[in-house]
Scaffold this motif. Sequence first.
Motif, mmCIF file in Angstrom:
data_model
loop_
_atom_site.group_PDB
_atom_site.id
_atom_site.type_symbol
_atom_site.label_atom_id
_atom_site.label_comp_id
_atom_site.label_asym_id
_atom_site.label_seq_id
_atom_site.Cartn_x
_atom_site.Cartn_y
_atom_site.Cartn_z
ATOM 1 N N THR A 202 10.890 -4.474 -10.447
ATOM 2 C CA THR A 202 11.308 -3.117 -10.806
ATOM 3 C C THR A 202 12.727 -3.044 -11.348
ATOM 4 O O THR A 202 13.210 -1.964 -11.670
ATOM 5 N N ASP A 203 13.400 -4.188 -11.429
ATOM 6 C CA ASP A 203 14.752 -4.176 -11.976
ATOM 7 C C ASP A 203 15.065 -5.511 -12.637
ATOM 8 O O ASP A 203 14.268 -6.454 -12.575
ATOM 9 N N VAL A 204 16.217 -5.573 -13.273
ATOM 10 C CA VAL A 204 16.610 -6.779 -14.000
ATOM 11 C C VAL A 204 16.759 -7.969 -13.061
ATOM 12 O O VAL A 204 16.399 -9.098 -13.404
ATOM 13 N N GLY A 205 17.267 -7.717 -11.861
ATOM 14 C CA GLY A 205 17.435 -8.803 -10.901
ATOM 15 C C GLY A 205 16.119 -9.475 -10.563
ATOM 16 O O GLY A 205 16.039 -10.704 -10.467
ATOM 17 N N GLY A 206 15.066 -8.677 -10.393
ATOM 18 C CA GLY A 206 13.757 -9.238 -10.083
ATOM 19 C C GLY A 206 13.224 -10.086 -11.219
ATOM 20 O O GLY A 206 12.644 -11.159 -11.001
ATOM 21 N N VAL A 207 13.420 -9.614 -12.448
ATOM 22 C CA VAL A 207 12.987 -10.387 -13.613
ATOM 23 C C VAL A 207 13.773 -11.688 -13.696
ATOM 24 O O VAL A 207 13.218 -12.757 -13.973
ATOM 25 N N ALA A 208 15.076 -11.611 -13.451
ATOM 26 C CA ALA A 208 15.921 -12.801 -13.539
ATOM 27 C C ALA A 208 15.509 -13.855 -12.518
ATOM 28 O O ALA A 208 15.516 -15.059 -12.813
ATOM 29 N N LYS A 209 15.127 -13.431 -11.317
ATOM 30 C CA LYS A 209 14.691 -14.383 -10.292
ATOM 31 C C LYS A 209 13.418 -15.101 -10.722
ATOM 32 O O LYS A 209 13.280 -16.317 -10.548
ATOM 33 N N LEU A 210 12.480 -14.341 -11.281
ATOM 34 C CA LEU A 210 11.234 -14.954 -11.739
ATOM 35 C C LEU A 210 11.494 -15.890 -12.920
ATOM 36 O O LEU A 210 10.961 -17.002 -12.979
ATOM 37 N N ALA A 211 12.333 -15.437 -13.856
ATOM 38 C CA ALA A 211 12.653 -16.271 -15.015
ATOM 39 C C ALA A 211 13.355 -17.553 -14.576
ATOM 40 O O ALA A 211 13.093 -18.632 -15.121
ATOM 41 N N LEU A 212 14.225 -17.460 -13.579
ATOM 42 C CA LEU A 212 14.923 -18.644 -13.075
ATOM 43 C C LEU A 212 13.925 -19.653 -12.517
ATOM 44 O O LEU A 212 14.049 -20.860 -12.747
ATOM 45 N N MET A 213 12.936 -19.158 -11.798
ATOM 46 C CA MET A 213 11.912 -20.042 -11.254
ATOM 47 C C MET A 213 11.190 -20.795 -12.377
ATOM 48 O O MET A 213 10.987 -22.013 -12.302
ATOM 49 N N LEU A 214 10.830 -20.070 -13.442
ATOM 50 C CA LEU A 214 10.124 -20.699 -14.558
ATOM 51 C C LEU A 214 11.018 -21.687 -15.300
ATOM 52 O O LEU A 214 10.560 -22.761 -15.717
#
Length: 279
Positions: A202-214
């Motif tokens: 629901t926010d940029v931080g959540g997207v960044a965490k997922l992108a970091l994992m990938l």
Amino acid sequence: MSDTRGGWELPISEHELTRLTEDLDEAHRTYLPAMHASAAELTEQIRDQQTARARKGSGLAGQASRRGFLLGAGGVAAAFALAACSSSGNAPSAAGASGAAGGAGSASPSSMYTGDLQVVALATALENQAVGAYTAALAAAKAGKLGTVPAAVGTFAQTAMSQHSDHAKAWNAVLTGAGKPAITDVPLSNQPATLQALGAVTDVGGVAKLALMLEQQAAETYLFATYNVTSPGGIATAATIAPVEAMHAAILNYVLGQYPVPDDFLGVDKAASPSLLTV
């Protein structure tokens, strides 16, 4: 700092993030010619192997060229030199991204991709997965689902997405050059979980965490590949891409407020296994 809905804020200035993205783009452009050259070398080596098997009726691989060996060795050195920009911080595992490539692993028994081509297929699928994730995130941001997104974050996402697309095209050129179908989707068993995790942010931080994992998964998979593929061209191609993936991860750590600490060696515990392939 830039605030977004839900209290998330960008821990560094947009100017700093813009500068990091520009450095990333410069590094990618620097590595691009070597990536294409090593991918072409890999295609040639695989064709030689196929010709040798057809002529001799055995599994013997064709002889690698001196140029290919030197290219592979140089690429590995570059990967070790630059991959240290990746952080040792932990990425979330909610999407079940890694297949824990502790061993060579194998795709489905009926897979049309075998040997080094199996690793090429895995790499292509991972690149497509990253492209899809950034595409979906940018669409969610445009629809206002992530709150106010700093412009510099959007620029980084666009840049990383474009670079992943370049990597996928290079790998697909190897597949088609070897007479195999290009991979244009994400034939990975963890893709449904990844999409579910992406849809829940629901926010940029959540997207960044997922992108970091990938990104960490991709960088470590490429490092794993340098030890497990047999073709010097394959080693070199993986080694020219790994540092860029590691830079993606390092920048995402900055976005998350996690200062990247250089590792002496990039690990492989988050590397994807070929067993994730569904083709």
